[in-house]
Design a protein around this motif. Structure first.
Motif, PDB file in Angstrom:
ATOM      1  N   GLN A   1      16.159  33.514   0.016  1.00 57.36           N
ATOM      2  CA  GLN A   1      15.336  32.279   0.321  1.00 57.36           C
ATOM      3  C   GLN A   1      14.005  32.334  -0.644  1.00 57.36           C
ATOM      4  O   GLN A   1      13.591  31.512  -1.136  1.00 57.36           O
ATOM      5  CB  GLN A   1      14.992  32.313   1.807  1.00 57.36           C
ATOM      6  CG  GLN A   1      16.195  32.251   2.527  1.00 57.36           C
ATOM      7  CD  GLN A   1      16.851  30.742   2.301  1.00 57.36           C
ATOM      8  OE1 GLN A   1      16.415  29.904   2.188  1.00 57.36           O
ATOM      9  NE2 GLN A   1      18.382  31.196   2.362  1.00 57.36           N
ATOM     10  N   THR A   2      13.691  33.561  -0.866  1.00 55.12           N
ATOM     11  CA  THR A   2      12.481  33.907  -1.845  1.00 55.12           C
ATOM     12  C   THR A   2      12.971  34.991  -2.756  1.00 55.12           C
ATOM     13  O   THR A   2      13.128  36.154  -2.493  1.00 55.12           O
ATOM     14  CB  THR A   2      11.273  34.513  -0.869  1.00 55.12           C
ATOM     15  OG1 THR A   2      10.922  33.611   0.050  1.00 55.12           O
ATOM     16  CG2 THR A   2      10.119  34.687  -2.010  1.00 55.12           C
ATOM     17  N   PRO A   3      13.419  34.395  -3.843  1.00 52.19           N
ATOM     18  CA  PRO A   3      14.144  35.469  -5.026  1.00 52.19           C
ATOM     19  C   PRO A   3      13.145  36.457  -5.283  1.00 52.19           C
ATOM     20  O   PRO A   3      11.860  36.392  -5.578  1.00 52.19           O
ATOM     21  CB  PRO A   3      14.239  34.317  -6.120  1.00 52.19           C
ATOM     22  CG  PRO A   3      14.398  32.971  -5.809  1.00 52.19           C
ATOM     23  CD  PRO A   3      13.371  33.122  -4.417  1.00 52.19           C
ATOM     24  N   ASP A   4      13.583  37.667  -4.997  1.00 51.03           N
ATOM     25  CA  ASP A   4      13.197  39.085  -5.403  1.00 51.03           C
ATOM     26  C   ASP A   4      13.846  39.619  -6.718  1.00 51.03           C
ATOM     27  O   ASP A   4      14.902  39.981  -6.436  1.00 51.03           O
ATOM     28  CB  ASP A   4      12.981  39.990  -4.342  1.00 51.03           C
ATOM     29  CG  ASP A   4      12.450  41.431  -4.442  1.00 51.03           C
ATOM     30  OD1 ASP A   4      10.976  41.094  -4.738  1.00 51.03           O
ATOM     31  OD2 ASP A   4      12.966  42.248  -4.972  1.00 51.03           O
ATOM     32  N   LEU A   5      12.882  39.780  -7.781  1.00 50.85           N
ATOM     33  CA  LEU A   5      13.528  40.412  -8.844  1.00 50.85           C
ATOM     34  C   LEU A   5      14.154  41.916  -8.755  1.00 50.85           C
ATOM     35  O   LEU A   5      15.203  42.303  -9.559  1.00 50.85           O
ATOM     36  CB  LEU A   5      12.830  40.344 -10.136  1.00 50.85           C
ATOM     37  CG  LEU A   5      12.674  39.253 -11.140  1.00 50.85           C
ATOM     38  CD1 LEU A   5      11.914  39.559 -12.118  1.00 50.85           C
ATOM     39  CD2 LEU A   5      14.175  38.731 -11.424  1.00 50.85           C
ATOM     40  N   ASP A   6      13.621  42.838  -8.074  1.00 52.13           N
ATOM     41  CA  ASP A   6      14.056  44.088  -7.699  1.00 52.13           C
ATOM     42  C   ASP A   6      15.195  44.082  -7.153  1.00 52.13           C
ATOM     43  O   ASP A   6      16.236  44.725  -7.524  1.00 52.13           O
ATOM     44  CB  ASP A   6      12.989  44.804  -7.100  1.00 52.13           C
ATOM     45  CG  ASP A   6      11.542  45.154  -7.746  1.00 52.13           C
ATOM     46  OD1 ASP A   6      11.583  45.185  -9.249  1.00 52.13           O
ATOM     47  OD2 ASP A   6      10.642  45.263  -7.179  1.00 52.13           O
ATOM     48  N   THR A   7      15.506  43.318  -5.966  1.00 54.26           N
ATOM     49  CA  THR A   7      16.624  43.168  -5.326  1.00 54.26           C
ATOM     50  C   THR A   7      17.939  42.794  -6.192  1.00 54.26           C
ATOM     51  O   THR A   7      18.829  43.091  -6.196  1.00 54.26           O
ATOM     52  CB  THR A   7      16.550  42.601  -4.021  1.00 54.26           C
ATOM     53  OG1 THR A   7      15.885  41.492  -4.003  1.00 54.26           O
ATOM     54  CG2 THR A   7      15.857  43.242  -2.752  1.00 54.26           C
ATOM     55  N   LEU A   8      17.602  41.813  -6.854  1.00 54.38           N
ATOM     56  CA  LEU A   8      18.553  40.965  -7.732  1.00 54.38           C
ATOM     57  C   LEU A   8      18.937  42.164  -8.934  1.00 54.38           C
ATOM     58  O   LEU A   8      20.008  42.152  -9.406  1.00 54.38           O
ATOM     59  CB  LEU A   8      18.165  39.633  -8.356  1.00 54.38           C
ATOM     60  CG  LEU A   8      18.861  39.230  -9.682  1.00 54.38           C
ATOM     61  CD1 LEU A   8      20.182  38.779  -8.958  1.00 54.38           C
ATOM     62  CD2 LEU A   8      17.970  38.104 -10.263  1.00 54.38           C
ATOM     63  N   ARG A   9      17.921  42.939  -9.567  1.00 47.33           N
ATOM     64  CA  ARG A   9      18.371  43.881 -10.492  1.00 47.33           C
ATOM     65  C   ARG A   9      19.238  44.796  -9.804  1.00 47.33           C
ATOM     66  O   ARG A   9      20.209  45.456 -10.605  1.00 47.33           O
ATOM     67  CB  ARG A   9      16.799  44.441 -11.014  1.00 47.33           C
ATOM     68  CG  ARG A   9      16.934  45.330 -12.282  1.00 47.33           C
ATOM     69  CD  ARG A   9      15.748  45.713 -12.863  1.00 47.33           C
ATOM     70  NE  ARG A   9      14.908  44.615 -13.063  1.00 47.33           N
ATOM     71  CZ  ARG A   9      13.801  44.235 -12.881  1.00 47.33           C
ATOM     72  NH1 ARG A   9      13.287  44.635 -11.808  1.00 47.33           N
ATOM     73  NH2 ARG A   9      13.249  43.377 -13.401  1.00 47.33           N
ATOM     74  N   ALA A  10      19.033  45.287  -8.555  1.00 48.12           N
ATOM     75  CA  ALA A  10      19.861  46.376  -8.092  1.00 48.12           C
ATOM     76  C   ALA A  10      21.306  45.983  -7.980  1.00 48.12           C
ATOM     77  O   ALA A  10      22.149  46.555  -8.372  1.00 48.12           O
ATOM     78  CB  ALA A  10      19.037  46.836  -6.682  1.00 48.12           C
ATOM     79  N   VAL A  11      21.575  44.634  -7.528  1.00 49.48           N
ATOM     80  CA  VAL A  11      22.789  44.129  -7.395  1.00 49.48           C
ATOM     81  C   VAL A  11      23.415  44.011  -9.051  1.00 49.48           C
ATOM     82  O   VAL A  11      24.456  44.325  -8.981  1.00 49.48           O
ATOM     83  CB  VAL A  11      22.721  42.540  -6.634  1.00 49.48           C
ATOM     84  CG1 VAL A  11      24.087  41.964  -6.917  1.00 49.48           C
ATOM     85  CG2 VAL A  11      22.338  42.844  -5.235  1.00 49.48           C
ATOM     86  N   LEU A  12      22.740  43.491  -9.845  1.00 49.63           N
ATOM     87  CA  LEU A  12      23.166  43.457 -11.236  1.00 49.63           C
ATOM     88  C   LEU A  12      23.523  44.861 -11.865  1.00 49.63           C
ATOM     89  O   LEU A  12      24.410  44.877 -12.500  1.00 49.63           O
ATOM     90  CB  LEU A  12      22.324  42.598 -12.002  1.00 49.63           C
ATOM     91  CG  LEU A  12      22.269  41.367 -11.711  1.00 49.63           C
ATOM     92  CD1 LEU A  12      21.232  40.526 -12.960  1.00 49.63           C
ATOM     93  CD2 LEU A  12      23.472  40.649 -11.355  1.00 49.63           C
ATOM     94  N   ASP A  13      22.773  45.645 -11.412  1.00 52.60           N
ATOM     95  CA  ASP A  13      23.062  47.214 -12.135  1.00 52.60           C
ATOM     96  C   ASP A  13      24.436  47.808 -11.362  1.00 52.60           C
ATOM     97  O   ASP A  13      25.048  48.293 -12.148  1.00 52.60           O
ATOM     98  CB  ASP A  13      21.849  48.196 -11.506  1.00 52.60           C
ATOM     99  CG  ASP A  13      20.472  47.814 -12.280  1.00 52.60           C
ATOM    100  OD1 ASP A  13      20.769  47.337 -13.269  1.00 52.60           O
ATOM    101  OD2 ASP A  13      19.750  48.593 -11.884  1.00 52.60           O
ATOM    102  N   GLY A  14      24.572  47.509 -10.258  1.00 51.71           N
ATOM    103  CA  GLY A  14      25.969  47.615  -9.477  1.00 51.71           C
ATOM    104  C   GLY A  14      27.204  46.990 -10.397  1.00 51.71           C
ATOM    105  O   GLY A  14      28.156  47.659 -10.597  1.00 51.71           O
ATOM    106  N   LEU A  15      26.891  45.759 -10.725  1.00 51.27           N
ATOM    107  CA  LEU A  15      27.987  45.095 -11.610  1.00 51.27           C
ATOM    108  C   LEU A  15      27.952  45.651 -12.723  1.00 51.27           C
ATOM    109  O   LEU A  15      29.217  45.761 -13.293  1.00 51.27           O
ATOM    110  CB  LEU A  15      27.438  43.465 -11.425  1.00 51.27           C
ATOM    111  CG  LEU A  15      27.761  42.739 -10.331  1.00 51.27           C
ATOM    112  CD1 LEU A  15      27.133  41.338 -10.532  1.00 51.27           C
ATOM    113  CD2 LEU A  15      28.895  42.715  -9.893  1.00 51.27           C
ATOM    114  N   ASP A  16      27.053  46.119 -13.306  1.00 51.24           N
ATOM    115  CA  ASP A  16      27.192  46.786 -14.815  1.00 51.24           C
ATOM    116  C   ASP A  16      27.919  47.872 -14.862  1.00 51.24           C
ATOM    117  O   ASP A  16      28.895  48.020 -15.855  1.00 51.24           O
ATOM    118  CB  ASP A  16      25.754  47.167 -15.337  1.00 51.24           C
ATOM    119  CG  ASP A  16      24.933  45.980 -15.860  1.00 51.24           C
ATOM    120  OD1 ASP A  16      25.574  44.999 -16.348  1.00 51.24           O
ATOM    121  OD2 ASP A  16      23.650  45.845 -15.745  1.00 51.24           O
TER     122      ASP A  16
END
Length: 451
Positions: free
Chosen positions: A71-86
């Motif tokens: 609801q309020t985009p947070d770059l740190d949590t998004l980055r954590a998810v994308l790190d897992g995908l990487d």
């Protein structure tokens, strides 16, 4: 003393795991499937980045609806998810336990985070939104991961921080994933920056495009090659496109021809909406004749066209199956009404929405089209406001709607007798009296819904 519902055992287990990330991460491989959604949600809310990165790698479902949590985009949590995908994308051999196929960054309204994924969703609309991997082109073994984003609204030189990060991440891994966006809105974006973003997304996925707000014709000309690549495009909306920057008529004509011929490549276009597009005067029927399939919805509003062009428009084959026709602001007072009558006869079996607001249709013109209008039995919405019609003809119009049982919204003008000679001021006493009389006539004919 107030009684509070005690936490469920499932919640307590998740909270216990998250107290020690170093302890929780090694246990993820053995974690029951039903624990993943509540544990992920808890980790996301509390911003446990290491746990999020690890959970993405072990995610037991085909889809991760992350957008509904942000609801309020947070770059740190998004980055954590994308790190897992990487970590997953870096593997040359796809692990047998890898189930994740779609990272959904759209704000989808559904109950995924409150129910186990195997339980049916609670609404048909939620189920429709969830089916996003099946109708997308170029999905296959060569692109194991799909990233779906909400409407891409390009209004300034750059996107917001959240989408900018996603786009940069996706661009660096474009051979490993499929970036999908179904809807694009473009407003006031310089062409250089527009190209920059359009080249990141798969144009073949885009189904809905809205362009305009004081675009100039040369900008539209630069955008046409991108439009031509949108093979899944179903809805196209143009607003405020002007030709003021063109000094040479030949160049203007060349751009218009390029634009109209582009429609030959849009195989499944269903909805075409145009608001204040003066550059199409003299070319509208040429554009519609380039369409390969009939339109479902056509809106041409606040434009001026000649009588001959409107006649060709109404008789165009691509208009033969319309469900919606919007001619708001097209002045028809001096036009021959017979082509419009023929069009209404042709689409009587399909037409559901008819908007003839502010068309300045006269009593005699309405008399010509009324028999065809009375046969539009699928009509649900009819807006006839803004036309100078007498009370007697308005009564006749109401009587011709007696068989239109599906009408749920009807908008009619005050009759001409309610106004002064200049048609500027309304006599309210007379209006209220005539309205009451007309409503009584209508209720004697049928039971109206919204008038």
């Amino acid at each position: 003393m107030s009684l509070q519902t005690p936490p469920r055992l499932l919640e307590l287990a998740g909270q216990s795991l998250l107290r020690d990330e170093d302890l929780a991460i090694p246990t993820l491989e053995e974690l029951p499937t039903e624990l993943f959604p509540p544990l992920f949600k808890e980790a996301f809310t509390r911003r446990h980045s290491k746990t999020l990165t690890a959970m993405v790698q072990a995610w037991p479902f085909t889809r991760l609806p992350l957008g509904s949590l942000m609801q309020t985009p947070d770059l740190d949590t998004l980055r954590a998810v994308l790190d897992g995908l990487d970590v997953l994308l870096a593997r040359k051999v796809r692990p047998s336990g890898w189930k994740l196929q779609v990272l959904d960054l759209r704000d989808v309204d559904e109950n995924f985070w409150s129910i186990w994924s195997g339980v049916p969703l609670r609404s048909p609309e939620a189920m429709r939104k969830r089916q996003i991997a099946q109708d997308c082109p170029r999905m296959g073994r060569q692109q194991p991961l799909k990233v779906a984003i909400d409407c891409l609204c390009i209004q300034e030189r750059n996107l917001n921080e959240f989408l900018t990060y996603v786009f940069k991440w996706a661009q660096q891994r474009k051979d490993l994933l499929h970036l999908c966006c179904k809807k694009v809105e473009i407003c006031g974006m310089p062409n250089y920056f527009l190209r920059k973003f359009l080249e990141m997304v798969d144009l073949n996925c885009i189904q809905d495009v809205k362009v305009g707000n004081y675009w100039e014709l040369y900008q539209l000309g630069d955008f046409v090659p991108y439009l031509a690549q949108m093979k899944s495009l179903r809805k196209l909306h143009f607003t405020y496109i002007f030709e003021r920057n063109y000094s040479w008529p030949a160049r203007e004509e060349q751009t218009v021809t390029k634009f109209t011929s582009m429609f030959l490549k849009l195989d499944i276009l269903q909805k075409l909406h145009m608001y204040i597009v003066p550059f199409l005067e003299g070319h509208l029927d040429q554009l519609l004749r380039c369409l390969k399939t009939p339109l479902e919805s056509l809106a041409i509003t606040n434009c001026w066209f000649s009588e001959s062009e409107m006649e060709r428009l109404f008789l165009c084959p691509s208009m033969s199956q319309l469900k919606e026709l919007d001619l708001t602001g097209i002045e028809l007072s001096d036009f021959n009404p017979e082509p419009l009558q023929i069009l209404l006869e042709n689409i009587a079996a399909t037409l559901q929405i008819l908007l003839l607001e502010d068309c300045w249709i006269t009593d005699s013109q309405l008399g010509v089209i009324l028999p065809a209008l009375s046969r539009c039995h699928q009509l649900k919405t009819f807006n006839f406001c803004g036309n100078q019609i007498s009370k007697a003809v308005l009564e006749n119009l109401l009587r011709h709607t007696v068989g239109l049982s599906k009408l749920s919204l009807e908008i009619y003008p005050a009759s001409r007798e309610c106004y002064d000679d200049d048609f500027k001021d309304i006599y309210w006493e007379r209006f209220l009296q005539l309205r009451a009389e007309l409503m009584e006539i209508l209720r004697d004919l049928r039971q109206p819904k919204r008038i």
